[in-house]
Design an enzyme around this catalytic site. Sequence first.
Site, PDB file in Angstrom:
ATOM      1  N   LYS A   1      14.282  11.260  67.933  1.00 41.84           N
ATOM      2  CA  LYS A   1      14.086  10.064  69.018  1.00 41.84           C
ATOM      3  C   LYS A   1      13.727   8.987  69.078  1.00 41.84           C
ATOM      4  O   LYS A   1      13.977   8.092  68.873  1.00 41.84           O
ATOM      5  CB  LYS A   1      15.519  11.075  70.121  1.00 41.84           C
ATOM      6  CG  LYS A   1      16.698  11.868  68.859  1.00 41.84           C
ATOM      7  CD  LYS A   1      17.048  11.603  69.885  1.00 41.84           C
ATOM      8  CE  LYS A   1      18.705  12.797  69.883  1.00 41.84           C
ATOM      9  NZ  LYS A   1      19.224  12.855  70.621  1.00 41.84           N
TER      10      LYS A   1
ATOM     11  N   LYS B   1      19.897  13.869  58.741  1.00 39.43           N
ATOM     12  CA  LYS B   1      21.598  14.492  58.970  1.00 39.43           C
ATOM     13  C   LYS B   1      22.046  13.770  59.908  1.00 39.43           C
ATOM     14  O   LYS B   1      22.437  11.965  59.825  1.00 39.43           O
ATOM     15  CB  LYS B   1      20.693  15.363  61.022  1.00 39.43           C
ATOM     16  CG  LYS B   1      21.549  16.253  61.010  1.00 39.43           C
ATOM     17  CD  LYS B   1      20.594  16.595  62.402  1.00 39.43           C
ATOM     18  CE  LYS B   1      20.750  15.322  63.716  1.00 39.43           C
ATOM     19  NZ  LYS B   1      20.234  15.966  64.944  1.00 39.43           N
TER      20      LYS B   1
ATOM     21  N   LYS C   1      26.822  11.179  65.150  1.00 37.48           N
ATOM     22  CA  LYS C   1      27.986  10.463  65.693  1.00 37.48           C
ATOM     23  C   LYS C   1      26.904   8.835  65.993  1.00 37.48           C
ATOM     24  O   LYS C   1      27.892   8.625  66.112  1.00 37.48           O
ATOM     25  CB  LYS C   1      28.139  11.497  66.834  1.00 37.48           C
ATOM     26  CG  LYS C   1      27.882  11.804  67.791  1.00 37.48           C
ATOM     27  CD  LYS C   1      28.622  12.484  68.782  1.00 37.48           C
ATOM     28  CE  LYS C   1      28.395  13.784  69.382  1.00 37.48           C
ATOM     29  NZ  LYS C   1      27.006  14.290  69.816  1.00 37.48           N
TER      30      LYS C   1
HETATM   31  P1  TYM Z   1      25.039  17.287  69.549  1.00 44.74           P
HETATM   32  O1  TYM Z   1      26.024  16.418  70.396  1.00 44.74           O
HETATM   33  O2  TYM Z   1      23.763  15.954  68.833  1.00 44.74           O
HETATM   34  O3  TYM Z   1      25.061  18.244  69.207  1.00 44.74           O
HETATM   35  C1  TYM Z   1      26.849  19.302  69.064  1.00 44.74           C
HETATM   36  C2  TYM Z   1      26.017  20.855  67.978  1.00 44.74           C
HETATM   37  O4  TYM Z   1      26.535  20.192  66.576  1.00 44.74           O
HETATM   38  C3  TYM Z   1      25.438  20.409  66.027  1.00 44.74           C
HETATM   39  N1  TYM Z   1      25.267  19.352  64.728  1.00 44.74           N
HETATM   40  C4  TYM Z   1      24.815  19.801  63.816  1.00 44.74           C
HETATM   41  N2  TYM Z   1      25.334  20.868  63.028  1.00 44.74           N
HETATM   42  C5  TYM Z   1      25.215  20.895  61.553  1.00 44.74           C
HETATM   43  N3  TYM Z   1      25.361  19.325  60.945  1.00 44.74           N
HETATM   44  C6  TYM Z   1      24.750  18.555  61.772  1.00 44.74           C
HETATM   45  N4  TYM Z   1      24.261  17.099  61.643  1.00 44.74           N
HETATM   46  C7  TYM Z   1      24.860  18.159  63.061  1.00 44.74           C
HETATM   47  N5  TYM Z   1      24.567  17.215  64.058  1.00 44.74           N
HETATM   48  C8  TYM Z   1      24.769  17.860  65.234  1.00 44.74           C
HETATM   49  C9  TYM Z   1      24.351  20.524  67.333  1.00 44.74           C
HETATM   50  O5  TYM Z   1      23.144  21.089  66.763  1.00 44.74           O
HETATM   51  C10 TYM Z   1      24.775  21.173  68.598  1.00 44.74           C
HETATM   52  O6  TYM Z   1      25.207  22.324  68.333  1.00 44.74           O
HETATM   53  N6  TYM Z   1      21.373  19.295  72.204  1.00 44.74           N
HETATM   54  C11 TYM Z   1      22.757  19.201  71.990  1.00 44.74           C
HETATM   55  C12 TYM Z   1      24.134  19.371  73.555  1.00 44.74           C
HETATM   56  C13 TYM Z   1      23.644  20.453  74.135  1.00 44.74           C
HETATM   57  C14 TYM Z   1      23.610  21.256  74.638  1.00 44.74           C
HETATM   58  C15 TYM Z   1      23.460  22.268  75.667  1.00 44.74           C
HETATM   59  C16 TYM Z   1      23.999  22.539  73.147  1.00 44.74           C
HETATM   60  C17 TYM Z   1      23.332  20.010  75.861  1.00 44.74           C
HETATM   61  N7  TYM Z   1      22.571  21.075  76.595  1.00 44.74           N
HETATM   62  C18 TYM Z   1      23.737  24.078  75.808  1.00 44.74           C
HETATM   63  C19 TYM Z   1      23.756  24.285  73.398  1.00 44.74           C
HETATM   64  C20 TYM Z   1      23.689  24.559  74.947  1.00 44.74           C
HETATM   65  C21 TYM Z   1      23.090  18.713  70.760  1.00 44.74           C
HETATM   66  O7  TYM Z   1      22.693  18.266  69.877  1.00 44.74           O
HETATM   67  O8  TYM Z   1      24.209  17.970  71.433  1.00 44.74           O
END
Ligand code: TYM
Length: 333
Positions: free
Chosen positions: A111, A194, A197
Amino acid sequence: MQRIFSGIQPSGVPQLGNYLGAIRNWVNLQADHECVFCLVDMHAITVWQEPAKLREHTLTQAAILLASGIDAQRHILFNQSAVSAHARLAWIFNCVARLGWLNRMTQFKDKAGKDRENHSAGLYVYPNLMAADILAYKATRVPVGEDQKQHLELTNDIAQKFNHDYGVEFFPQVEALIPPEAARVMSLRDGTKKMSKSDPSAQSRIELTDDADTIALKIRRAKTDTGVLPEDPSGLADRPEARNLVSIYAALSGKTVQQVLDLHQGQGFGPFKAALTEVVVNEIAPIALKTSQLLQDETHLVQMLHNGAQRAQAIAEPIVAEAEKLVGFVKPL
Ligand code: TYM
């Protein structure tokens, strides 16, 4: 019953990767777990968010999760900033985690890129807040996509060091639940990136609010090579775009990659994309429709999140208060 915690950042409209990597798993795990699902608005602001957009995305995500099958009555759905226990525990973890551990986080490196100095301090300590999210509930299972695996390993390191430093078995170890197919969905424009969003190109992803025509157009325009579908997965090895489309199909149809290839081997991408469009539309279009209905009643969504936050607070508050006591903070008797 084991407790699940997972979160999603309201930094945009959730996309197919979020759905296949996380949300769909959340829905299924509700049957035999106690689940806490969180819209992590504090994580979202580690990179700049327009305030009006952050609010809009938080409510849209709440609606999408309900439309996907999250049961906010039986389980808990809330936004992170509404429960102060997260920030309090995160500060303690900022003092437990070592700089060396954070320096190894690949997501921060991705990032921040080369322009490290210009990123927020919040982005750097992002994984500590994530550990606090999970451990404030002593959750033991965390359904996520593959990209979060390293953050969960760090969560376990933090829990272990906290327990060791304060001489107690207080925080549990957590287990990542990563789906077998499509744990890492790639961009439709570049199979080495990847799906995200926050990617500037909306063509790179299927959003969970896309209607059938938009989905069809994005899949038709998705980058591919000029080959045909091979007989077995080894024929996809150095074809990232082809591999991505086949694994999306596999994940959505409940088949393995081999089973999809058995059905479509020898086909070019024209017919395969038409078949893929059908499975994506069947799953996503009903969610998009339900989401737009739920968004008509914003008051209901705000109330639902508030109610979730109160129930989340009731679990997290005593756990975090106990952690603060262990640290030596003076608390009322
Ligand atoms: P975020 O919003 O980036 O993603 C949310 C979830 O979606 C999964 N994900 C994907 N899985 C497969 N392919 C992709 N291209 C893809 N993009 C996103 C992510 O792995 C995630 O499971 N850091 C976390 C948010 C968070 C969280 C937590 C998760 C904050 N606190 C505690 C678990 C437990 C995140 O990446 O959000």
